[in-house]
Design an enzyme around this catalytic site. Structure first.
Site, PDB file in Angstrom:
ATOM      1  N   CYS A 142      64.757 -80.512  20.996  1.00 49.63           N
ATOM      2  CA  CYS A 142      64.741 -79.252  20.257  1.00 49.63           C
ATOM      3  C   CYS A 142      65.706 -78.290  20.952  1.00 49.63           C
ATOM      4  O   CYS A 142      66.252 -78.592  22.025  1.00 49.63           O
ATOM      5  CB  CYS A 142      63.334 -78.662  20.244  1.00 49.63           C
ATOM      6  N   GLU A 152      52.719 -74.433  30.497  1.00 49.34           N
ATOM      7  CA  GLU A 152      52.971 -73.324  29.581  1.00 49.34           C
ATOM      8  C   GLU A 152      51.769 -72.389  29.530  1.00 49.34           C
ATOM      9  O   GLU A 152      51.923 -71.162  29.539  1.00 49.34           O
ATOM     10  CB  GLU A 152      53.281 -73.839  28.176  1.00 49.34           C
ATOM     11  N   CYS A 160      55.793 -73.931  17.775  1.00 48.14           N
ATOM     12  CA  CYS A 160      57.248 -73.858  17.659  1.00 48.14           C
ATOM     13  C   CYS A 160      57.730 -74.659  16.456  1.00 48.14           C
ATOM     14  O   CYS A 160      57.106 -75.632  16.034  1.00 48.14           O
ATOM     15  CB  CYS A 160      57.914 -74.298  18.961  1.00 48.14           C
ATOM     16  N   SER A 201      52.966 -82.769  25.942  1.00 46.74           N
ATOM     17  CA  SER A 201      51.939 -82.395  24.972  1.00 46.74           C
ATOM     18  C   SER A 201      52.383 -82.685  23.549  1.00 46.74           C
ATOM     19  O   SER A 201      51.646 -83.279  22.755  1.00 46.74           O
ATOM     20  CB  SER A 201      51.599 -80.915  25.128  1.00 46.74           C
ATOM     21  N   ASN A 202      53.607 -82.295  23.196  1.00 46.77           N
ATOM     22  CA  ASN A 202      54.029 -82.467  21.807  1.00 46.77           C
ATOM     23  C   ASN A 202      54.204 -83.940  21.453  1.00 46.77           C
ATOM     24  O   ASN A 202      53.968 -84.342  20.315  1.00 46.77           O
ATOM     25  CB  ASN A 202      55.298 -81.659  21.530  1.00 46.77           C
TER      26      ASN A 202
END
EC number: 1.17.7.4
Length: 325
Positions: A24, A138, A206, A235-236
């Site tokens: 990303c 985060e 996001c 995590s994603n």
């Protein structure tokens, strides 16, 4: 008859390749921040925590003289230090100033947005219900903006433990890399217990996390197996495995590299879905495609659900380097 059946199965084998996938804009910026800092200042270059949650990226930088540390006080006085894409608390910035470190902040701008929301809501007297996973970098950085005001929501039990009256101003925010469905489930539970809890001004999940999940949802119902390329601490990436299963895939697994794929996953598998987390370089996806092609899954059809054109600026000290590239 057996030969004909096997040939027919081989002819049907295919891969559905999710798009968007992989890097990303925030990860691209973070990785380039380390590259440019190395080019300008040389090794050793220190990075607090993993720059992004991907084993290959971290090991590649280690080979170039990058030293990853867990805490700021492990960095020698006056050295160069990069803060990871996941963000850090004000206390970490303070520690860096105390050590006279030359810092480069690779925090994703979308994480910075959540930090700013925390500061604003804390100033306005809100208690902040932060949906996220305990221990994730985060979450630690975001909560550090107002530790006396932020309350972590990590599952139904944590909501049960919260105790606020109707006069208390409440707002929910979220970690950027959660699954959209998981976040909405927590929001529903929060609103049942605290009907007056306010929504953030904009969605914190996001765009890249959402886009990758939407792409997986689009292909998963047609897949016997979905392979997600990504690291266990991403995590994603882990959410993509969950989303694939919830969306109808028969099976799904997370791998860093093609050699981690197991043969038994392919019993009765005709259609394989393939995607990658937001911190995964495309070379690792190519490795899995090569592995699949060797096993008869040579037909590859891309399933695109969005196009991404977002680019984030480098930290100010490094922008000149990008112009010269």
């Amino acid at each position: 008859m057996t030969t004909t059946s096997t040939d027919a199965t081989a002819a049907e084998k295919k891969v559905l390749l999710a798009a968007p996938r992989g890097y990303c804009a925030g990860v691209d910026r973070a990785v380039e921040t380390v590259e440019k800092a190395l080019a300008m200042h040389g090794a050793p270059l220190y990075v607090r925590k993993e720059i992004v949650h991907n084993k290959f990226v971290v090991e590649t930088f280690e080979d170039q003289g990058v030293i990853f540390v867990d805490e700021t006080d492990e960095v020698p006085h006056g050295a160069n230090l990069v803060f990871s894409a996941h963000g850090v608390s004000p206390e970490v910035h303070r520690q860096a100033r105390t050590l006279d470190l030359h810092t480069f902040d690779a925090t994703c701008p979308l994480v910075t947005k959540v930090h700013n929301e925390v500061k604003r809501f804390a100033r306005d007297g809100y208690q902040i219900l932060l949906i996220g996973h305990e221990g994730h970098e985060e979450v630690e950085g975001t909560a550090g903006e107002a530790p006396d005001r932020v309350h972590l929501v990590d599952g139904a039990a944590s909501i049960e433990a919260l105790d606020f009256g109707p006069e208390e101003k409440l707002v929910w925010l979220s970690q950027t890399t959660l699954s959209v469905d998981e976040t909405l489930e927590m929001v529903d539970l929060l609103k049942k217990k605290f009907p007056h809890v306010e929504d953030p001004p904009s969605d914190d999940i996001c765009y890249a996390t959402q886009n990758r999940q939407v792409a997986v949802k689009a292909l998963a119902p047609e897949c016997d197996l979905v392979i997600v390329v990504g690291s266990q601490n991403s995590s994603n990436s882990k959410r993509l495995v969950e989303v694939a299963l919830q969306a109808g895939a028969r099976d799904s697994h997370l791998v860093d590299y093609a050699h981690q794929i197991q043969e038994e996953w392919f019993d009765g598998v005709t259609t394989v879905g393939l995607t990658s987390g937001a911190s995964v370089p495309e070379i690792l996806v190519k490795g899995v495609l090569d592995y699949l092609a060797e096993r008869g899954y040579a037909e590859v059809n891309e399933v695109r659900t969005a196009s991404e054109k977002i680019v984030f600026s480098l930290p100010r000290e490094l922008r000149e380097a990008r112009v010269q590239r």
